[in-house]
Design a protein around this motif. Structure first.
Motif, PDB file in Angstrom:
ATOM      1  N   VAL A 125       0.833  -1.204   0.000  1.00 34.13           N
ATOM      2  CA  VAL A 125       0.000   0.000   0.000  1.00 34.13           C
ATOM      3  C   VAL A 125       0.866   1.251   0.000  1.00 34.13           C
ATOM      4  N   GLN A 126       1.832   1.312   0.898  1.00 30.65           N
ATOM      5  CA  GLN A 126       2.797   2.416   1.083  1.00 30.65           C
ATOM      6  C   GLN A 126       2.175   3.654   1.718  1.00 30.65           C
ATOM      7  N   SER A 127       0.987   4.057   1.298  1.00 28.13           N
ATOM      8  CA  SER A 127       0.312   5.207   1.907  1.00 28.13           C
ATOM      9  C   SER A 127      -1.150   5.177   1.493  1.00 28.13           C
ATOM     10  N   PHE A 128      -2.004   5.775   2.321  1.00 29.98           N
ATOM     11  CA  PHE A 128      -3.405   5.968   1.947  1.00 29.98           C
ATOM     12  C   PHE A 128      -3.668   7.413   1.537  1.00 29.98           C
ATOM     13  N   ASP A 129      -2.606   8.149   1.211  1.00 30.06           N
ATOM     14  CA  ASP A 129      -2.731   9.533   0.779  1.00 30.06           C
ATOM     15  C   ASP A 129      -2.501   9.595  -0.734  1.00 30.06           C
ATOM     16  N   ASP A 130      -3.495  10.031  -1.479  1.00 29.95           N
ATOM     17  CA  ASP A 130      -3.398  10.009  -2.940  1.00 29.95           C
ATOM     18  C   ASP A 130      -2.267  10.880  -3.470  1.00 29.95           C
ATOM     19  N   GLY A 131      -2.033  12.021  -2.850  1.00 32.35           N
ATOM     20  CA  GLY A 131      -0.944  12.885  -3.298  1.00 32.35           C
ATOM     21  C   GLY A 131       0.399  12.226  -3.150  1.00 32.35           C
ATOM     22  N   LEU A 132       0.624  11.565  -2.022  1.00 31.45           N
ATOM     23  CA  LEU A 132       1.893  10.874  -1.808  1.00 31.45           C
ATOM     24  C   LEU A 132       2.040   9.684  -2.754  1.00 31.45           C
ATOM     25  N   LEU A 133       0.942   8.993  -3.017  1.00 31.55           N
ATOM     26  CA  LEU A 133       1.002   7.861  -3.945  1.00 31.55           C
ATOM     27  C   LEU A 133       1.406   8.331  -5.336  1.00 31.55           C
ATOM     28  N   ARG A 134       0.873   9.483  -5.753  1.00 27.15           N
ATOM     29  CA  ARG A 134       1.278  10.017  -7.066  1.00 27.15           C
ATOM     30  C   ARG A 134       2.755  10.390  -7.060  1.00 27.15           C
ATOM     31  N   ALA A 135       3.219  10.997  -5.970  1.00 32.52           N
ATOM     32  CA  ALA A 135       4.629  11.389  -5.893  1.00 32.52           C
ATOM     33  C   ALA A 135       5.551  10.173  -5.928  1.00 32.52           C
ATOM     34  N   LEU A 136       5.098   9.062  -5.365  1.00 36.07           N
ATOM     35  CA  LEU A 136       5.883   7.832  -5.358  1.00 36.07           C
ATOM     36  C   LEU A 136       5.884   7.136  -6.718  1.00 36.07           C
ATOM     37  N   GLY A 137       4.941   7.511  -7.576  1.00 37.51           N
ATOM     38  CA  GLY A 137       4.818   6.830  -8.857  1.00 37.51           C
ATOM     39  C   GLY A 137       4.066   5.528  -8.754  1.00 37.51           C
ATOM     40  N   ARG A 138       3.224   5.385  -7.734  1.00 34.71           N
ATOM     41  CA  ARG A 138       2.457   4.151  -7.570  1.00 34.71           C
ATOM     42  C   ARG A 138       1.359   4.074  -8.625  1.00 34.71           C
ATOM     43  N   ALA A 139       0.960   2.848  -8.964  1.00 28.27           N
ATOM     44  CA  ALA A 139      -0.048   2.640 -10.007  1.00 28.27           C
ATOM     45  C   ALA A 139      -1.453   2.543  -9.435  1.00 28.27           C
ATOM     46  N   HIS A 140      -1.633   2.834  -8.154  1.00 28.80           N
ATOM     47  CA  HIS A 140      -2.946   2.748  -7.523  1.00 28.80           C
ATOM     48  C   HIS A 140      -3.210   4.001  -6.705  1.00 28.80           C
ATOM     49  N   ASP A 141      -4.474   4.196  -6.336  1.00 28.89           N
ATOM     50  CA  ASP A 141      -4.814   5.250  -5.396  1.00 28.89           C
ATOM     51  C   ASP A 141      -5.296   4.614  -4.096  1.00 28.89           C
ATOM     52  N   ALA A 142      -5.681   5.457  -3.149  1.00 28.70           N
ATOM     53  CA  ALA A 142      -6.049   4.944  -1.828  1.00 28.70           C
ATOM     54  C   ALA A 142      -7.290   4.061  -1.892  1.00 28.70           C
ATOM     55  N   ASP A 143      -8.279   4.436  -2.713  1.00 26.49           N
ATOM     56  CA  ASP A 143      -9.489   3.620  -2.815  1.00 26.49           C
ATOM     57  C   ASP A 143      -9.178   2.239  -3.381  1.00 26.49           C
TER      58      ASP A 143
END
Length: 367
Positions: A125-143
């Motif tokens: 998961v790494q984070s449930f914060d959508d902004g941080l997920l985008r900064a990490l380059g993750r392919a998912h969002d919190a939902d």
């Protein structure tokens, strides 16, 4: 001759996309790529080979990591776990873990994996914060992470999530909210990883360009302490330097690494640790990375044992001291520095020891 392997690691080096912090042996390619099929064929041949040689007969934990194993899809994973089931004793007593990312976990995948013997799912998961997920380059969002956890829990009692702290721009409140969300969602195991910016990653290039700041060790330490407070209050127990579990849901594969259990690695970059009473060797991609004699093994076992909350017993320290006489002095010095404590017949790391792990582990390896 070597002691039997007690743990098996299989590396699946493919992802939907590469994250900004990632320096692992993995590549981002489409799920339909024939390269993935070719890779699975190669590891299948290796599993058959070691199975016929009896090397899997005493394996008690299996871990399929990556990369993102779930990116390979149900068909390939079903074939892999079916092959494992016919190559070793994949009973209910064997812990079988697989890593997955939220964008590739759904009810069908969870159902198929469970039916084939997987009994522990670790979701990145790494984070449930959508902004941080985008900064990490993750392919998912919190939902998507929430949906993946719910889908996994339809079949799996033992669901773990990974969370990261010390991320660029991450506030204490954002990290706290992610830890609290993991608890609220009912997972059984949480691993908390402080960010390390490695060379040859997008984050490293951004750091050199002045686009992000250096990791603040004090802020990371504060977040790790916050995680400990939240998870402990929720009934989790810290059993390893970065991992918390509800009682009975500790990752036995992780514990095997820290307690000197020989392990077999299959796949690109997967390490194998082979040992007997006189020698321990690690091999990765055909190259020897460690070759330890009995004295070095004893020192390493003390160091690895200090990654666990339970530490190491006096009996193990005494055995190590017969090979490395400096061990009692070094432990006494570490105790004076507040990095370890001696209670109830065991040497254990303190909270300061967790936070200053390089000092603690380095001192023990130096003996």
């Amino acid at each position: 001759m070597h002691d039997p392997y007690g743990a098996l690691y299989i590396h699946i080096p493919f992802c939907t996309s590469r994250c900004a912090y990632c320096d692992f042996a993995t590549q981002a390619i489409p799920r339909e790529s024939p390269l993935i099929d070719e890779y699975f064929e190669r590891i299948a041949l290796e599993i058959r080979r070691v199975g016929k040689q009896g090397e899997l007969s005493q394996v008690r934990t299996v871990y399929v990591g990556g990369g993102t194993p779930s990116h390979a899809g149900p068909r390939r994973l079903s074939s892999l776990f079916y092959l494992l089931g016919v190559s070793m004793h994949l009973t209910d007593e064997v812990e079988v873990s697989m890593e997955a990312n939220p964008e590739s976990v759904d009810a069908r995948l969870a159902r198929d994996l469970w039916a084939l013997g997987v009994n522990r799912l670790s979701i990145g998961v790494q984070s449930f914060d959508d902004g941080l997920l985008r900064a990490l380059g993750r392919a998912h969002d919190a939902d998507a992470a929430r949906r993946a956890i719910a889908a996994a829990q339809e079949r799996f009692e033992n669901v773990s999530v990974d969370l990261m702290c010390g991320l660029p721009g991450q506030t204490a409140a954002q990290f706290r909210a992610s830890v609290e969300e993991a608890v609220r969602l009912g997972v059984r195991h949480v691993s908390v990883y402080p960010l390390t910016i490695e060379e040859h990653t997008p984050f490293y290039r951004m750091l050199l360009a002045g686009e992000i700041d250096e990791v603040d060790d004090d802020e990371e330490a504060a977040m790790m302490e916050e995680a400990s407070s939240i998870l402990t209050a929720a009934g989790f127990e810290r059993y390893e330097v970065a991992s918390y579990a509800q009682p009975g849901f500790e990752c036995r594969h992780n514990i095997a690494y820290w307690t000197g259990v020989p392990y077999l690695g299959i796949g690109t970059s997967a390490a194998t640790m082979t040992q007997n009473a006189e020698r321990r060797m690690r091999v990765q991609d055909g190259q020897v990375t460690d070759d330890l004699d009995a004295r070095q093994m004893a020192a390493e076992d003390l160091m690895l044992g200090m990654r666990l909350v339970r530490g190491v017993p006096d009996e193990q320290v005494a055995r190590a001291a017969r090979l490395a006489p400096d061990v009692p002095r070094v432990l006494a010095e570490l105790e004076e520095r507040g990095l370890v404590e001696h209670t109830a017949g065991r040497w254990r790391p303190t909270e300061r020891g967790w936070l200053c792990g390089n000092e603690l582990y380095g001192a023990l390896m130096d003996v």
